[in-house]
Every structure is written in C-alpha cells, then in structure tokens.
Motif scaffolding. Structure first.
Motif, PDB file in Angstrom:
ATOM      1  N   GLY A 101       0.764  -1.156   0.256  1.00  8.30           N
ATOM      2  CA  GLY A 101       0.029   0.151  -0.067  1.00  8.30           C
ATOM      3  C   GLY A 101       0.759   1.148  -0.069  1.00  8.30           C
ATOM      4  N   GLY A 102       2.070   1.223  -0.372  1.00  5.74           N
ATOM      5  CA  GLY A 102       2.864   2.204  -0.223  1.00  5.74           C
ATOM      6  C   GLY A 102       3.555   2.567   0.941  1.00  5.74           C
ATOM      7  N   GLY A 103       3.113   2.179   2.033  1.00  4.81           N
ATOM      8  CA  GLY A 103       3.804   2.269   3.383  1.00  4.81           C
ATOM      9  C   GLY A 103       5.014   1.469   3.546  1.00  4.81           C
ATOM     10  N   ARG A 104       5.792   2.039   4.513  1.00  5.60           N
ATOM     11  CA  ARG A 104       6.982   1.477   4.770  1.00  5.60           C
ATOM     12  C   ARG A 104       7.335   0.570   5.824  1.00  5.60           C
ATOM     13  NH1 ARG A 104      11.223   6.359   5.979  1.00  5.60           N
ATOM     14  NH2 ARG A 104       9.659   6.641   7.195  1.00  5.60           N
ATOM     15  N   ARG A 105       7.800  -0.385   5.571  1.00  6.01           N
ATOM     16  CA  ARG A 105       8.139  -1.608   6.649  1.00  6.01           C
ATOM     17  C   ARG A 105       9.008  -1.400   7.628  1.00  6.01           C
ATOM     18  NH1 ARG A 105       9.001  -7.138   3.562  1.00  6.01           N
ATOM     19  NH2 ARG A 105      10.664  -5.697   2.695  1.00  6.01           N
ATOM     20  N   ARG A 106       8.867  -1.519   8.815  1.00  4.36           N
ATOM     21  CA  ARG A 106       9.757  -1.296   9.917  1.00  4.36           C
ATOM     22  C   ARG A 106      10.865  -2.417  10.004  1.00  4.36           C
ATOM     23  NH1 ARG A 106       8.109  -0.588  16.042  1.00  4.36           N
ATOM     24  NH2 ARG A 106       8.111  -3.078  15.932  1.00  4.36           N
ATOM     25  N   ASP A 107      12.193  -1.921  10.032  1.00  5.09           N
ATOM     26  CA  ASP A 107      13.105  -2.919   9.918  1.00  5.09           C
ATOM     27  C   ASP A 107      13.146  -3.526  11.507  1.00  5.09           C
ATOM     28  OD1 ASP A 107      15.362  -4.149   9.877  1.00  5.09           O
ATOM     29  OD2 ASP A 107      16.711  -2.697   9.503  1.00  5.09           O
ATOM     30  N   PRO A 108      12.886  -5.020  11.302  1.00  2.04           N
ATOM     31  CA  PRO A 108      12.971  -5.610  12.872  1.00  2.04           C
ATOM     32  C   PRO A 108      14.304  -5.437  13.370  1.00  2.04           C
ATOM     33  CG  PRO A 108      13.105  -7.246  11.011  1.00  2.04           C
ATOM     34  CD  PRO A 108      12.716  -6.118  10.350  1.00  2.04           C
ATOM     35  N   ASN A 109      15.366  -5.078  12.745  1.00  2.00           N
ATOM     36  CA  ASN A 109      16.816  -5.133  13.565  1.00  2.00           C
ATOM     37  C   ASN A 109      17.332  -3.664  13.734  1.00  2.00           C
ATOM     38  OD1 ASN A 109      17.081  -7.889  13.199  1.00  2.00           O
ATOM     39  ND2 ASN A 109      17.538  -7.728  11.053  1.00  2.00           N
ATOM     40  N   ALA A 110      16.291  -2.839  13.447  1.00  2.00           N
ATOM     41  CA  ALA A 110      16.735  -1.385  13.406  1.00  2.00           C
ATOM     42  C   ALA A 110      16.727  -1.094  14.863  1.00  2.00           C
ATOM     43  CB  ALA A 110      15.715  -0.512  12.829  1.00  2.00           C
ATOM     44  N   PRO A 111      17.602   0.047  15.704  1.00  2.00           N
ATOM     45  CA  PRO A 111      17.641   0.404  16.737  1.00  2.00           C
ATOM     46  C   PRO A 111      16.365   0.885  17.404  1.00  2.00           C
ATOM     47  CG  PRO A 111      19.598   1.028  15.653  1.00  2.00           C
ATOM     48  CD  PRO A 111      18.412   0.441  14.602  1.00  2.00           C
ATOM     49  N   ARG A 112      15.881   0.478  18.368  1.00  2.00           N
ATOM     50  CA  ARG A 112      14.620   1.033  19.196  1.00  2.00           C
ATOM     51  C   ARG A 112      14.922   1.430  20.543  1.00  2.00           C
ATOM     52  NH1 ARG A 112      12.595  -3.474  16.650  1.00  2.00           N
ATOM     53  NH2 ARG A 112      11.692  -4.310  18.458  1.00  2.00           N
ATOM     54  N   GLN A 113      14.307   2.478  20.864  1.00  2.00           N
ATOM     55  CA  GLN A 113      14.578   2.996  22.416  1.00  2.00           C
ATOM     56  C   GLN A 113      13.700   1.882  23.290  1.00  2.00           C
ATOM     57  OE1 GLN A 113      13.053   7.164  23.119  1.00  2.00           O
ATOM     58  NE2 GLN A 113      13.653   6.899  25.149  1.00  2.00           N
ATOM     59  N   GLY A 114      14.485   1.819  24.438  1.00  2.00           N
ATOM     60  CA  GLY A 114      13.901   0.962  25.412  1.00  2.00           C
ATOM     61  C   GLY A 114      12.540   1.519  26.131  1.00  2.00           C
ATOM     62  N   ALA A 115      12.003   0.692  26.997  1.00  2.00           N
ATOM     63  CA  ALA A 115      10.731   1.314  27.675  1.00  2.00           C
ATOM     64  C   ALA A 115      11.044   2.004  28.784  1.00  2.00           C
ATOM     65  CB  ALA A 115       9.706   0.208  28.131  1.00  2.00           C
ATOM     66  N   ASP A 116      10.064   3.150  28.970  1.00  2.00           N
ATOM     67  CA  ASP A 116      10.311   3.928  30.251  1.00  2.00           C
ATOM     68  C   ASP A 116       9.626   3.203  31.418  1.00  2.00           C
ATOM     69  OD1 ASP A 116      11.342   5.832  28.588  1.00  2.00           O
ATOM     70  OD2 ASP A 116       9.221   7.022  28.489  1.00  2.00           O
ATOM     71  N   LEU A 117      10.126   3.375  32.615  1.00  6.63           N
ATOM     72  CA  LEU A 117       9.853   2.991  33.675  1.00  6.63           C
ATOM     73  C   LEU A 117       9.329   4.013  34.735  1.00  6.63           C
ATOM     74  CD1 LEU A 117      12.993   0.695  34.786  1.00  6.63           C
ATOM     75  CD2 LEU A 117      10.560   0.085  33.783  1.00  6.63           C
ATOM     76  N   GLN A 118       8.447   3.544  35.776  1.00  2.92           N
ATOM     77  CA  GLN A 118       7.926   4.405  36.649  1.00  2.92           C
ATOM     78  C   GLN A 118       8.028   3.799  38.157  1.00  2.92           C
ATOM     79  OE1 GLN A 118       4.067   6.482  36.117  1.00  2.92           O
ATOM     80  NE2 GLN A 118       3.468   5.626  37.999  1.00  2.92           N
ATOM     81  N   TYR A 119       8.738   4.932  39.051  1.00  2.00           N
ATOM     82  CA  TYR A 119       8.811   4.714  40.396  1.00  2.00           C
ATOM     83  C   TYR A 119       8.085   5.659  41.237  1.00  2.00           C
ATOM     84  CZ  TYR A 119      11.388   3.583  45.015  1.00  2.00           C
ATOM     85  OH  TYR A 119      11.807   3.443  46.101  1.00  2.00           O
ATOM     86  N   THR A 120       7.409   5.291  42.351  1.00  2.00           N
ATOM     87  CA  THR A 120       6.768   6.160  43.231  1.00  2.00           C
ATOM     88  C   THR A 120       7.311   6.204  44.519  1.00  2.00           C
ATOM     89  OG1 THR A 120       4.663   5.458  42.084  1.00  2.00           O
ATOM     90  CG2 THR A 120       4.554   6.538  44.211  1.00  2.00           C
ATOM     91  N   MET A 121       7.772   7.419  44.818  1.00  2.00           N
ATOM     92  CA  MET A 121       8.649   7.869  46.225  1.00  2.00           C
ATOM     93  C   MET A 121       7.750   8.635  46.965  1.00  2.00           C
ATOM     94  SD  MET A 121      12.164   9.819  46.508  1.00  2.00           S
ATOM     95  CE  MET A 121      13.134   8.891  45.424  1.00  2.00           C
ATOM     96  N   THR A 122       7.684   8.433  48.343  1.00  2.00           N
ATOM     97  CA  THR A 122       7.085   8.928  49.584  1.00  2.00           C
ATOM     98  C   THR A 122       7.973   9.715  50.112  1.00  2.00           C
ATOM     99  OG1 THR A 122       5.035   7.299  49.577  1.00  2.00           O
ATOM    100  CG2 THR A 122       5.546   8.973  51.513  1.00  2.00           C
ATOM    101  N   LEU A 123       7.710  11.163  50.351  1.00  2.00           N
ATOM    102  CA  LEU A 123       8.445  11.994  51.006  1.00  2.00           C
ATOM    103  C   LEU A 123       7.980  12.530  52.147  1.00  2.00           C
ATOM    104  CD1 LEU A 123       9.668  14.261  47.877  1.00  2.00           C
ATOM    105  CD2 LEU A 123      10.881  12.476  49.050  1.00  2.00           C
ATOM    106  N   LYS A 124       8.547  13.265  53.218  1.00  2.00           N
ATOM    107  CA  LYS A 124       8.026  13.785  54.228  1.00  2.00           C
ATOM    108  C   LYS A 124       7.576  15.348  53.865  1.00  2.00           C
ATOM    109  CE  LYS A 124      10.769  11.465  57.908  1.00  2.00           C
ATOM    110  NZ  LYS A 124      11.904  11.347  58.887  1.00  2.00           N
ATOM    111  N   PHE A 125       7.035  15.983  54.439  1.00  2.00           N
ATOM    112  CA  PHE A 125       6.535  17.253  54.236  1.00  2.00           C
ATOM    113  C   PHE A 125       7.930  18.310  53.965  1.00  2.00           C
ATOM    114  CE2 PHE A 125       5.002  21.716  54.702  1.00  2.00           C
ATOM    115  CZ  PHE A 125       3.676  21.526  54.120  1.00  2.00           C
TER     116      PHE A 125
END
Length: 375
Positions: A101-125
């Motif tokens: 359909g004219g679209g480009r295929r993504r190269d499976p071996n192309a470099p890709r950024q890793g997933a982001d992570l989330q961490y919850t930290m509790t602080l005193k006032f």
C-alpha cells in the motif's frame, strides 16, 4: 523513527474520558513547556504531547486513530483510476489487510529505544520543601552479561530466520472474489525479530535480557509537590538492537504535616491566641519551615484574621522565587475559669453594656428545650 502511541504519550488508558485526557494534557504541557523546562528534549516532548492531545480531544480524529492508529488509510491510493481515484481493489485490500500500500515496513533489526519505567517515592513534608539527594533501588531488565544481550550461547551466533529471510514478516497470499491479495503478518517463527537462535544462552534463555535490581542516585529539587514527577534520563529499560535506553519517571507522594498546609508555593497554618492577647495586642512567636519568627498581633484582632510572612513559604520548583506563609489567628475561648476570672468577665461585660445572665437564672438553653416540649 516510529511515533509513540498517543495514549502512552499522555499516560491515559484508551477508555479515558475527555476530562481525563484534558487533565493529563494540562499537567504534561506545563511540565514540558519550553519556557519552563530547559531540558534539551523538552521542546520535542511538548510538541509530541500537543499532537497527541489534538487528536484524542477531537471525537472524529480520535475515532479515526482508534481504528487505524498512525497509519493513513488513504496513503498509497495513488492517482485516478477505474475506482474513483483508487489504484484498484488490490491496493485497497493490501492497505487494510497489512499489505504494501505504499507504506514503509519497519526494519526488525533497527535500533529502538527501551521502555520507560515509573517509580513512586513517598516524601516527608519537609523533604519536599527543601529537596534532598537519595538513592533508590528499582527492578528493571538489563542486557544479559553472559551473552552481551544477543540471546545466543557464548561462542555461537544468531542466524537469519529462514522463513522470513530477516524481514520479520511473512506474506500470506489469499484468493478473494476480487482477485489474489497478499496479507502481511508478523513471522511466527522468529516473532518478528528476523533472527533465529540455534543455541540459546543458558542465563537468559535466549531473550538477551535479565531482571536486576539497580541502585540509582536521585536529586530531588526543592519545592517538589504531591503528584509531580521527575525524569531521570536513560535509567529505563535498555534499548533494543543498540538503541538508547528509556527514561525513569519518579512520581512523588508527599505526606501531610500536622501543623502546616501547602497550597502551591504558599504555606498556611492556624495560630491560637488568648482573648486577652487578641483584645490587648501582643507579640507572639510563630513556627515556620525556616525557623521561629516574631509576629505582632495588633489590639482588637478578630478570630480568622490573616497575616502574611513574606518569603517564608516553599521555594518554587522551577526556581521562580519563593512562596509566603499565611498565619490565620484563632481566638481561643477558655473552658475552665476560676471564680475570680468569671467576676472580672462580668465586670467587663457590665462596663461594655452587655447583659450576662446570672448563674442562678434559668439558662437560655433550658428555656429553648422546654419550649420544644410544649411546657
């Protein structure tokens, strides 16, 4: 570089309401606005956030995106032909069923950024107000040391998948009433990687990744507030095929203080004073987050009167000055007073022209109670 999912960009679920989408956009746009956030990638993130909101806040655009994602279904329909401007039924089917359909295929071996992570930290006032440096420990995937992330047993190599020839996709031909069409699917032999591992690493089982707990130093800026987050660049999951690592987002939860309340960069507290102090005036000592200070209470101060201590609030997390502390005066009425104190108060009331019932007289509340009984 492929675009991130718009729901992921705003951090909302696909079932999020319009209000939830709008709230997420406002929060993120403030956080990454180039005029406020001076990080090198802030402008790009702000642009990405704005683009995601423009689509998800529009019902028509959102419905289109939910159906087709970032793919434009009109792409590749070419010039005019026998079917009202479409290149033909084969083009239509190939576009909607995963063909070229004219679209480009993504190269499976192309470099890709890793997933982001989330961490919850509790602080005193106080920790949120003044900031601190600390160390946190997070679980995350890292490249296997035994195979250097290749997934192959040391001394062996990965091979190109013989089924998809390294493309990560298979072309499946189908006969339809409109002719023979090609449907492109992820290769089920290599799971879209384009690679085959004859001898898998015994440590990671061929995935190239292992779970580890990593200690990370975090510098918490002064003035951070409940619900805000801090991005630690490059401390997320490792990249794929040599791509950059994702980021770590530390979300803060701030405990309440027993005396102070925070609104933005300002601090509020209630300060009790006696009737005599409020009536005659006094100089009292007031606690602040920055130490004790003297406050002059003028004679005749009423309960609820508010005083401002300039610069005694919270430092702005962006570095734009410092908030104030607001003192709300509460005049305390004594409950246990001596007979002499009562007599002095009666004299005060008499001088002021106020009527004070004698203790021997029937109380007003007793009269009200009897009235309700119909006596």
């Amino acid at each position: 570089m492929s675009k991130r999912d718009y729901y992921e960009v705003l951090g909302v679920a696909k079932t999020a309401s319009k209000d939830e989408i709008k709230k997420a956009y406002r929060k993120l746009s403030k956080q990454y606005h180039p005029d406020i956030n001076k990080a090198p990638d802030a402008a790009d993130k702000f642009k990405e956030i704005k683009e995601a909101y423009e689509v998800l806040s529009d019902d028509q655009k959102k419905a289109h995106y939910d159906q087709f994602g970032h793919t434009d279904p009109n792409q590749g329909f070419g010039g005019a032909g026998d079917f009202g401007g479409f290149g033909g039924f084969e083009d239509i089917f190939s576009t909607f069923f995963g063909g070229g359909g004219g679209g480009r295929r993504r190269d499976p071996n192309a470099p890709r950024q890793g997933a982001d992570l989330q961490y919850t930290m509790t602080l005193k006032f106080e920790e949120a107000v003044f900031g601190k440096e600390t160390e946190i420990e997070i679980p995350r995937e890292e490249n296997c040391d035994n195979c250097d992330g290749s997934g192959a047993k040391p001394g062996t190599k990965t091979e190109t998948c013989s089924h998809c020839h390294g493309s990560g996709q298979l072309n499946v031909e189908q006969n339809t009433p409109f002719g023979r069409i090609v449907n492109r699917r992820v290769c089920n032999h290599c799971n879209g990687t384009g690679k085959y591992i004859p001898n898998k690493c015994s440590t990671c089982g061929g995935s190239g990744k292992v779970k580890k707990r990593r200690k990370i130093s975090v510098k918490i800026p002064a003035g951070i507030d409940d619900g805000q987050q801090l991005r630690v660049s490059g401390q997320g999951e490792p990249g794929i095929n040599g791509g950059p690592s994702g980021d770590l987002y530390v979300v803060f939860r701030v405990r309440e203080h027993e005396f102070f309340e925070r609104e933005g960069d300002d601090i509020y507290c209630e300060m009790p004073v006696t009737f005599a102090q409020a009536a005659l005036g006094d100089e009292i000592e007031v606690p602040t987050l920055h130490g004790k200070v003297k406050l002059k209470v003028p004679a005749g101060t009423q309960t609820g009167t508010r005083f401002r201590l300039k610069g005694k609030g919270v430092p702005n997390v962006r570095g734009y000055g410092q908030g104030d502390q607001h003192i709300v005066i509460l005049v305390v009425t004594p409950t246990n007073i001596s007979e002499k104190q009562k007599q002095l108060l009666r004299e005060f009331a008499d001088i002021s022209g106020q009527v004070v019932p004698n203790e021997q007289e029937e109380s007003f509340f007793s009269k009200v109670k009897r009235a309700f009984k119909g006596d």
